[in-house]
Design a protein around this motif. Structure first.
Motif, short mmCIF file in Angstrom:
data_model
loop_
_atom_site.label_atom_id
_atom_site.label_comp_id
_atom_site.label_asym_id
_atom_site.label_seq_id
_atom_site.Cartn_x
_atom_site.Cartn_y
_atom_site.Cartn_z
N ARG A 1 0.68 -1.15 -0.36
CA ARG A 1 -0.06 -0.23 -0.23
C ARG A 1 0.55 1.01 -0.05
NH1 ARG A 1 -5.50 0.78 2.72
NH2 ARG A 1 -6.30 0.09 0.73
N ILE A 2 0.69 2.03 -1.15
CA ILE A 2 1.58 3.11 -1.04
C ILE A 2 0.88 4.61 -1.16
CG2 ILE A 2 2.65 4.69 -2.88
CD1 ILE A 2 3.51 1.86 -3.55
N ARG A 3 1.18 5.09 -0.25
CA ARG A 3 0.38 6.75 -0.11
C ARG A 3 1.53 7.83 -0.60
NH1 ARG A 3 -2.49 5.14 4.39
NH2 ARG A 3 -4.69 4.25 4.01
N ALA A 4 1.14 8.96 -1.29
CA ALA A 4 2.66 10.24 -1.48
C ALA A 4 1.46 11.31 -1.90
CB ALA A 4 3.05 9.34 -3.05
N ALA A 5 1.86 12.03 -0.99
CA ALA A 5 1.12 13.09 -0.75
C ALA A 5 2.51 14.38 -0.95
CB ALA A 5 0.66 13.71 0.54
N VAL A 6 1.91 15.49 -1.95
CA VAL A 6 2.73 16.57 -1.87
C VAL A 6 2.37 18.03 -0.84
CG1 VAL A 6 2.08 17.17 -3.71
CG2 VAL A 6 4.10 18.43 -3.39
N LYS A 7 3.53 18.44 -0.79
CA LYS A 7 3.59 19.64 0.55
C LYS A 7 4.40 20.65 -0.01
CE LYS A 7 1.05 20.86 4.81
NZ LYS A 7 0.81 20.78 6.43
N GLY B 1 6.49 21.87 -1.09
CA GLY B 1 7.44 21.04 -1.70
C GLY B 1 8.61 20.25 -1.77
N PHE B 2 7.78 19.57 -0.85
CA PHE B 2 8.20 18.31 -0.99
C PHE B 2 7.28 16.83 -0.73
CE2 PHE B 2 11.12 20.68 1.88
CZ PHE B 2 12.45 20.25 2.09
N THR B 3 7.15 15.31 -0.91
CA THR B 3 7.12 15.07 -1.21
C THR B 3 6.54 14.16 -0.03
OG1 THR B 3 6.40 15.39 -3.91
CG2 THR B 3 5.55 12.85 -2.95
N GLU B 4 5.89 13.39 0.26
CA GLU B 4 5.52 12.92 1.40
C GLU B 4 5.17 10.85 1.19
OE1 GLU B 4 4.37 13.18 5.47
OE2 GLU B 4 5.50 11.74 6.58
N VAL B 5 6.13 10.10 0.83
CA VAL B 5 6.01 8.41 0.55
C VAL B 5 5.61 7.77 1.37
CG1 VAL B 5 6.57 7.04 -0.67
CG2 VAL B 5 7.09 8.92 -1.86
N SER C 1 8.52 4.97 5.67
CA SER C 1 8.29 6.99 5.15
C SER C 1 9.41 6.93 4.76
CB SER C 1 7.10 7.02 6.40
OG SER C 1 6.87 8.33 6.04
N PHE C 2 9.20 8.14 3.82
CA PHE C 2 10.19 8.95 3.67
C PHE C 2 9.86 10.70 2.87
CE2 PHE C 2 10.63 8.54 -0.60
CZ PHE C 2 10.98 6.86 -0.87
N LYS C 3 10.85 11.47 2.55
CA LYS C 3 10.13 13.04 1.95
C LYS C 3 11.68 12.83 1.43
CE LYS C 3 7.40 15.33 5.42
NZ LYS C 3 8.16 16.50 6.62
N PHE C 4 11.22 13.04 -0.44
CA PHE C 4 11.99 14.13 -0.87
C PHE C 4 11.50 14.93 -1.39
CE2 PHE C 4 9.11 11.49 -3.58
CZ PHE C 4 9.11 12.53 -4.92
N GLN C 5 12.57 16.04 -1.94
CA GLN C 5 12.29 17.68 -1.96
C GLN C 5 12.13 17.08 -3.86
OE1 GLN C 5 15.36 19.99 -1.72
NE2 GLN C 5 14.21 21.97 -2.05
N GLY C 6 10.76 17.95 -4.62
CA GLY C 6 10.02 17.84 -5.67
C GLY C 6 8.89 17.17 -5.43
#
Lengths: 103, 264, 205
Positions: A6-12, A14-18, A72-77
Motif C-alpha cells: 500500500r503506497i501513499r504519496a502527497a506533496v506539500k 515542495g516536498f513529497t511524503e511517501v 516513510s520518507f520525504k524527497f524534494q520536488g
C-alpha cells in the motif's frame, strides 16, 4: 507471489511524503517453529523508490526489520499526478513492484 | 529511515514504561507512531480483492453478500452487527454472516472455517474479509437494533455468559473484565460492563497484533480469552460467541468504531 | 440446597422486572444460558467438556444477584471442608522454587499437555517481590507478606487454607482453588508458602 504494497504519496510545500506498507514475513532465520525446527531466513534485502523514472531512495533492508514493514520518507520536488514506483527484492529472489500517483 | 528511528524510540519508551504504573500511555504513543501504517491495511486490501474474486464450487464473488444493509452493501454494515437475519432466522455477528454468504453464494462449506486452524486456509480468508468489511464502518457509530426481540434475547444470554464461572480456575469473563483499572501483569484490562470500556474493546476489534504480526477477528479474540479462562473450546461462530458480542456491542452502543484496531 | 433456595426468589423478581423488555416474556434466560454454555463448546486436548458444568458455588457466584450473606457463609463452611493440611505438619518448602511457581502462569489450557506441572500464576494478579515490575492488580499486593503479618500459627494456617481453597474464606473470591482444584501439588504449595513467609525471600525485602 507476494501480496501488494500500500503506497501513499502527497506533496506539500515542495516536498513529497511517501508512505509504504509492505506485506512480508521478514523471517530472521533465528526463530524456531513449534516442532523446534529453524524457520529459514526470508527477508527483503533491497528497496528502490522512483519518482517518475528517477531513483529517490535506495535502501538496504535486513532481518532486523519487522514483519509487514512500514516505511516513510520525504524527497524534494514532485507534483500532483506524478508517478511513484516502489520495488523490493528479497533474499529468495522474490520481488514486488507497485505504484501510486502523488496526491 | 523512520522505521529504524521508530524502533529506537520504542525501545526507549518501553524502558521508561517499566518504571511506570501502567504501560497504557507508552502503548498509546507507539500506536500513534505507526497509526498511518497499521498493517491491518494489508489484510483489508487482500480482503477487498477476495470479496471480488470468484471462488468456491460455484465460482462466485461475495459482491451479492447481504450483511444487513442489502446485497452488496458493505458501508456501515459492521456498525449495525451483530443483528437478526430473517433468512437464517438467527442473530449473526460479522464472521458467522460471512460464513452464510460463503456457503450460499460460493458453495464453500462453513466447516472449512469452523473446523479449520487459525491463520490458515479459509479461516485466514475470513480474517481478510473481516478486515475489509470493518474498515468500511470505521468512524461510524455502533448502532445495534436492540428493539429486535431476538437481539434482545442474545443480549440477555451474553450478559449471563459474561458472569458464568466454571472450569478448574473458577473464572468468568468478569474475573478480568468486570472492574475499572485492573491489569494482568502489565496488560491493562478494559471493564466491559461499562460503556467506556466496551467501546475501547468492541470498537477496536478486529485488530492487527504487533507482538505476533497476526490479524485477529473478535472470534479469535474470544477464543483465546476462553483458552486462558481454562474452559473447553468455544466453536467458531457458536451461539456463545455471538451472545457475548451482542453484550459488548450493546454496552458500547453509540461509541465510535476505530476498526480495524492496532494492538500490542 | 439451602443456598439455592434462598437465591430463587431474588432471581425470580429480577426476571419479572426484565420481562417487560423482552418480547418473549417469561423465558428462562438462566436455563438457556446454561444450555448454551454446553452446546457452544467442544473438548480440545486436556480441556474437557465437563469444564462447562458448574459446581454449586460457581453457579451461585455467577448469578446477576450476588448470594446473600447467609448463603456465602454456607459456601465458605462447605469449602473449608476441602482444605487438606500438610501430612507431615510442615508448611514450608524452598522459596526459590516458590518464586518459579509464582512467576509461571502455565497450565490447564487446551494448548498445554497433560502431566506437565502447572504454574501458580501469582504475578498475573498480585505484586510480590519489589524487583518484579510486571505484576497484575486483580488481587492485592503481597509485597512483604510475611514481614507485615508475622508467622504465628494462625497466620500460617490461614495462608495455607487460602492457597488451598480461597473460597473457604470468601465464597465468591476471584482466586483459583490452588490445592482443591489440583492446580498446584502439596509440595508446590509449600514452596509458595516459603516464598511468602521466608525472611530471606525477595517478597519480604
Amino acid at each position: 507471489m507476494a501480496n501488494p504494497m500500500r503506497i501513499r504519496a502527497a506533496v506539500k510545500d515542495g516536498f513529497t511524503e511517501v508512505r509504504v506498507l509492505m506485506s512480508h514475513v521478514m523471517e530472521t532465520g533465528q526463530r524456531k517453529d513449534s516442532s523446534g525446527a529453524l524457520v529459514p531466513a526470508h527477508f527483503i534485502t533491497e528497496l528502490t523508490a522512483k519518482h517518475n523514472d528517477k531513483v529517490v531512495l535506495l535502501a538496504q533492508f535486513g532481518p532486523s526489520v519487522s514483519t509487514n514493514p512500514y516505511l516513510s520518507f520525504k524527497f524534494q520536488g514532485g507534483a500532483k499526478g506524478d508517478k511513484i514506483v516502489v520495488s523490493w527484492v528479497d533474499n529468495k529472489g522474490d520481488s514486488r513492484s507497485d505504484e501510486a500517483l502523488i496526491a | 529511515m523512520r522505521k529504524t528511528l521508530g524502533m529506537a524510540a520504542l525501545a526507549a519508551v518501553l524502558a521508561g514504561g517499566a518504571q511506570a504504573q501502567s504501560t497504557a500511555d507508552e502503548i498509546a504513543k507507539y500506536r500513534e507512531m505507526i497509526a498511518d501504517g497499521n498493517p491491518a491495511e494489508l489484510f483489508e486490501m487482500e480482503g477487498e480483492s477476495l470479496w471480488k474474486t470468484p471462488r468456491g464450487p460455484k465460482k462466485a464473488t461475495l459482491e451479492q453478500c447481504d450483511l444487513g444493509q442489502g446485497p452488496g452493501v458493505v458501508d456501515g454494515a459492521f456498525a449495525r452487527m451483530p443483528r437478526y437475519f430473517a433468512d437464517t432466522g438467527r442473530v449473526q455477528d460479522l464472521e458467522s454472516r460471512l460464513l452464510t454468504c460463503m456457503e450460499t453464494l460460493q458453495g464453500i462449506p462453513a466447516s472449512a472455517v469452523v473446523d479449520g486452524d487459525w491463520n490458515k486456509g479459509e479461516r485466514k480468508t475470513m480474517d481478510a474479509l473481516a478486515a475489509y468489511v470493518v474498515t468500511h464502518s470505521r468512524g461510524q457509530k455502533i448502532q445495534l437494533d436492540l428493539a429486535n426481540p431476538q437481539t434482545r434475547r442474545m443480549y440477555e444470554l451474553g450478559k449471563r455468559a459474561f458472569y458464568y464461572r466454571s472450569g478448574p480456575m473458577d473464572f468468568s469473563c468478569s474475573t478480568c473484565h468486570g472492574e475499572d483499572g485492573k491489569r494482568i501483569r502489565l496488560q491493562d484490562l478494559p471493564n466491559l460492563t461499562h460503556k467506556e470500556g466496551a467501546i475501547a474493546a468492541w470498537g477496536s476489534w478486529p485488530a492487527y497484533r504487533v507482538s505476533n504480526s497476526q490479524f485477529w477477528t473478535m472470534q479469535h479474540r474470544l477464543n483465546d480469552c476462553f483458552r486462558q479462562q481454562r474452559t473447553a473450546e468455544p466453536e467458531f461462530a457458536s451461539e456463545v460467541t455471538v451472545a457475548l458480542s451482542v453484550y459488548m456491542a450493546a454496552t458500547a452502543q453509540g461509541g465510535v468504531l476505530q476498526t480495524p484496531g492496532l494492538k500490542r | 440446597m439451602k443456598a439455592v433456595s434462598i437465591l430463587r426468589p431474588a432471581l425470580a423478581a429480577l426476571l419479572a422486572a426484565t420481562a417487560g423488555l423482552s418480547a418473549a416474556a417469561g423465558e428462562d434466560y438462566d436455563a438457556q444460558t446454561r444450555e448454551m454454555m454446553q452446546s457452544s463448546f467442544k473438548e480440545n486436548g486436556i480441556a474437557s467438556k465437563y469444564r462447562q458444568l458448574q459446581l454449586d458455588f460457581q453457579k451461585a457466584c455467577s448469578a446477576l444477584v450476588p448470594p446473600s450473606a447467609a448463603a456465602m457463609k454456607q459456601i465458605e463452611a462447605e469449602q473449608m471442608q476441602t482444605v487438606r493440611w500438610p501430612d507431615d505438619g510442615k508448611f514450608f518448602g524452598d522459596w526459590k522454587e516458590g518464586e518459579k511457581i509464582a512467576q509461571s502462569g502455565r497450565g490447564l489450557t487446551w494448548t498445554d499437555k497433560a502431566g506437565e506441572s502447572n504454574g501458580g500464576g501469582c504475578y498475573n494478579c498480585h505484586q510480590l517481590a519489589p524487583q518484579e515490575l510486571s505484576f497484575g492488580t486483580i488481587g492485592p499486593s503481597l509485597h512483604r507478606y510475611g514481614k507485615l503479618r508475622g508467622s504465628d500459627e494462625g497466620m500460617v494456617k490461614y495462608t495455607w487454607g487460602k492457597l488451598w481453597n480461597a473460597k473457604a474464606y470468601n465464597a465468591c473470591s476471584q482466586m483459583p482453588r490452588m490445592g482443591d482444584a489440583h492446580i498446584l501439588s502439596e509440595a508446590q504449595i509449600k514452596h509458595v508458602m516459603a516464598y511468602l513467609f521466608d525472611p530471606a525471600s525477595p517478597v519480604n525485602q
